[in-house]
Design a protein around this motif. Structure first.
Motif, PDB file in Angstrom:
ATOM      1  N   ASP A 222      21.662  19.719 -37.298  1.00 46.42           N
ATOM      2  CA  ASP A 222      20.857  18.497 -37.139  1.00 46.42           C
ATOM      3  C   ASP A 222      20.146  18.428 -35.794  1.00 46.42           C
ATOM      4  OD1 ASP A 222      21.318  17.542 -39.656  1.00 46.42           O
ATOM      5  OD2 ASP A 222      22.815  16.058 -39.079  1.00 46.42           O
TER       6      ASP A 222
ATOM      7  N   ALA B 162      23.556   8.716 -36.506  1.00 50.77           N
ATOM      8  CA  ALA B 162      22.506   7.962 -37.198  1.00 50.77           C
ATOM      9  C   ALA B 162      21.785   6.997 -36.265  1.00 50.77           C
ATOM     10  CB  ALA B 162      23.114   7.208 -38.379  1.00 50.77           C
TER      11      ALA B 162
ATOM     12  N   THR C 141      26.238   9.718 -30.518  1.00 49.53           N
ATOM     13  CA  THR C 141      26.592  11.053 -31.003  1.00 49.53           C
ATOM     14  C   THR C 141      27.918  11.004 -31.749  1.00 49.53           C
ATOM     15  OG1 THR C 141      27.728  11.634 -28.937  1.00 49.53           O
ATOM     16  CG2 THR C 141      25.381  12.210 -29.109  1.00 49.53           C
TER      17      THR C 141
ATOM     18  N   LEU D 266      26.342  10.571 -39.578  1.00 50.50           N
ATOM     19  CA  LEU D 266      25.060  11.253 -39.422  1.00 50.50           C
ATOM     20  C   LEU D 266      23.928  10.478 -40.093  1.00 50.50           C
ATOM     21  CD1 LEU D 266      26.245  14.929 -40.102  1.00 50.50           C
ATOM     22  CD2 LEU D 266      26.226  13.650 -37.939  1.00 50.50           C
ATOM     23  N   ALA D 267      22.706  10.808 -39.725  1.00 49.24           N
ATOM     24  CA  ALA D 267      21.527  10.127 -40.264  1.00 49.24           C
ATOM     25  C   ALA D 267      21.363  10.421 -41.752  1.00 49.24           C
ATOM     26  CB  ALA D 267      20.280  10.571 -39.498  1.00 49.24           C
TER      27      ALA D 267
ATOM     28  N   TRP E 295      30.511  13.510 -41.218  1.00 51.14           N
ATOM     29  CA  TRP E 295      29.280  13.325 -41.980  1.00 51.14           C
ATOM     30  C   TRP E 295      28.890  11.851 -42.112  1.00 51.14           C
ATOM     31  CZ3 TRP E 295      29.888  17.188 -46.697  1.00 51.14           C
ATOM     32  CH2 TRP E 295      29.771  18.496 -46.208  1.00 51.14           C
TER      33      TRP E 295
ATOM     34  N   LEU F 266      27.169  16.146 -32.162  1.00 53.30           N
ATOM     35  CA  LEU F 266      26.095  16.022 -33.149  1.00 53.30           C
ATOM     36  C   LEU F 266      25.310  14.727 -32.943  1.00 53.30           C
ATOM     37  CD1 LEU F 266      28.259  16.971 -36.257  1.00 53.30           C
ATOM     38  CD2 LEU F 266      26.510  18.435 -35.212  1.00 53.30           C
TER      39      LEU F 266
ATOM     40  N   ASP G  38      18.825  11.482 -43.322  1.00 49.96           N
ATOM     41  CA  ASP G  38      18.086  12.717 -43.584  1.00 49.96           C
ATOM     42  C   ASP G  38      18.773  13.938 -42.969  1.00 49.96           C
ATOM     43  OD1 ASP G  38      17.661  12.117 -40.949  1.00 49.96           O
ATOM     44  OD2 ASP G  38      15.482  12.439 -40.991  1.00 49.96           O
ATOM     45  N   SER G  39      20.048  13.824 -42.664  1.00 49.76           N
ATOM     46  CA  SER G  39      20.798  14.926 -42.060  1.00 49.76           C
ATOM     47  C   SER G  39      20.805  16.153 -42.970  1.00 49.76           C
ATOM     48  CB  SER G  39      22.243  14.484 -41.794  1.00 49.76           C
ATOM     49  OG  SER G  39      23.071  15.593 -41.517  1.00 49.76           O
TER      50      SER G  39
ATOM     51  N   LEU H 161      22.898  18.568 -42.246  1.00 51.34           N
ATOM     52  CA  LEU H 161      24.291  19.008 -42.172  1.00 51.34           C
ATOM     53  C   LEU H 161      25.153  18.288 -43.200  1.00 51.34           C
ATOM     54  CD1 LEU H 161      26.436  20.708 -40.711  1.00 51.34           C
ATOM     55  CD2 LEU H 161      26.713  18.818 -39.091  1.00 51.34           C
ATOM     56  N   ARG H 162      24.895  17.001 -43.393  1.00 54.46           N
ATOM     57  CA  ARG H 162      25.690  16.238 -44.354  1.00 54.46           C
ATOM     58  C   ARG H 162      25.518  16.830 -45.758  1.00 54.46           C
ATOM     59  NH1 ARG H 162      23.890  10.339 -44.992  1.00 54.46           N
ATOM     60  NH2 ARG H 162      25.225   9.857 -43.209  1.00 54.46           N
TER      61      ARG H 162
END
Length: 342
Positions: free
Chosen positions: A123, A271, A276, A67-68, A64, A268, A70-71, A73-74
């Motif tokens: 995502d 960010a 990835t 990740l971005a 997590w 995935l 605005d994910s 998934l997070r």
């Protein structure tokens, strides 16, 4: 170690063409390649299961941080549900005459809070979602099975069953997927990993199944002009036994008490553009997490889960079959490998 001759007899059950072994699938409905009696059984089993457990899952949590902002998934909490059923199947044909025909079945599904299909919930991942499971006939020693108790009933951790070293070794086998390549260790089965050999290698024959879903083609036109998507709450794995005598509950009890084990892996979006993240995650669950007695019915020195549901010494549990229609297999699964180690 369990006697191969006895256990091969467990696996050597016939399955009529209307019923199939382990199957991965997704979509609004089950494929027309499945005969109607089998399709109806799977649907009824999922609507009204005999026994069920739902466990919260924080998917790919260790990634997590990559990740971005605005994910979706997070921070997400999914649910992994397993349904075990013993269902009347009066229309099922069988090579052997059975009274009050029933079948035993198992189904898996995921639910997630995000709108859209599983690609959106990941995502927007567009590579391959890779799944690997133990075949339903692969058993563990009761000492390992009992590691998963009601105290673990809200967890998908495999450490109580396999131990930290075994889990770490299984995860270390699998690099991050790249594009459409799952990178799953198909040539090194879990039973041969040194840290896991005493547990996963105790049962013979041993087998695993592999499935790869191309997320980029998760939405496509099917033969009826509709759309096939893997949506929240839909069954993605099922197994249905051959027809059994309605008074024979051994297979149902075995499936309810055994450890269900599954690895999933995905690439995935990270960010930073063009980068990835992702990799493997190992999940375990027992639907009935009651502590089992250690009963070594066949006297081979190891008490397995299946031995706790034998009705008499020398009896055999009719484990789920692994025969299937090639049309069904090709129609529902984009990339599947199943192997047995005898």
């Amino acid at each position: 170690m369990a006697k191969p001759s006895l256990l091969l007899a467990f696996l050597g059950v016939g399955v009529h063409a209307a019923f199939y072994g382990p199957t991965f699938h997704w979509g609004r409905s089950l494929s027309d390649d499945i005969d109607p009696p089998a399709r109806e059984v799977i649907q009824r089993a999922n609507r009204d299961p005999t026994l069920t457990r739902s466990v919260p899952l924080r998917p790919f949590e260790r990634y997590w941080g990559f990740l971005a902002e605005d994910s979706v998934l997070r921070g997400a909490e999914w649910t992994w549900r397993i349904n075990i059923s013993s269902i009347e199947a009066p229309d099922a044909d069988s090579y052997d005459a059975v009274a009050d025909s029933h079948v035993a079945s198992v189904t898996y599904d995921f639910s997630w809070p995000a709108d859209g299909n599983i690609s959106t919930a990941l995502d927007g991942a567009s590579g391959t979602l890779c799944l690997m499971t133990l075949l339903d006939a692969v058993d563990l020693p009761v000492a390992a099975t009992n590691g998963y108790t009601e105290d673990d009933g809200d967890s998908t951790s495999c450490e109580p069953v396999l131990g930290r070293e075994c889990v770490a070794a299984l995860l270390a086998q699998v690099p991050k997927p790249r594009g459409t390549a799952c990178m799953l260790p198909t040539r090194t089965p879990w039973a041969e990993v040194p840290e896991c050999r005493d547990l996963l290698g105790a049962f013979e024959p041993y087998g695993q199944s592999f499935f790869g879903l191309p997320l980029g083609s998760n939405v496509s036109d099917d033969r009826d002009g509709g759309r096939r998507e893997w949506l929240s709450g839909q069954v993605f794995y099922s197994n249905v036994s051959r027809p059994l005598d309605g008074a024979d509950s051994r297979l149902y009890n075995y499936m309810a008490n055994r450890v269900h084990m599954m690895m999933m892996s995905v690439e995935l979006p990270a960010a930073h553009e063009g980068q990835t993240a992702g990799g493997p995650e190992l999940l375990c669950m027992r639907v009935n997490a009651t502590e089992l007695p250690e009963v070594d019915t066949d006297g081979d020195g190891v008490a397995f889960t299946y031995e706790t549901v034998l009705e008499s010494k020398g009896a055999q549990v009719p484990l789920l079959g692994y025969y299937r229609s090639s049309r069904l297999w090709l129609g529902l699964c984009s990339a599947v490998v199943i192997f047995l180690i005898l």
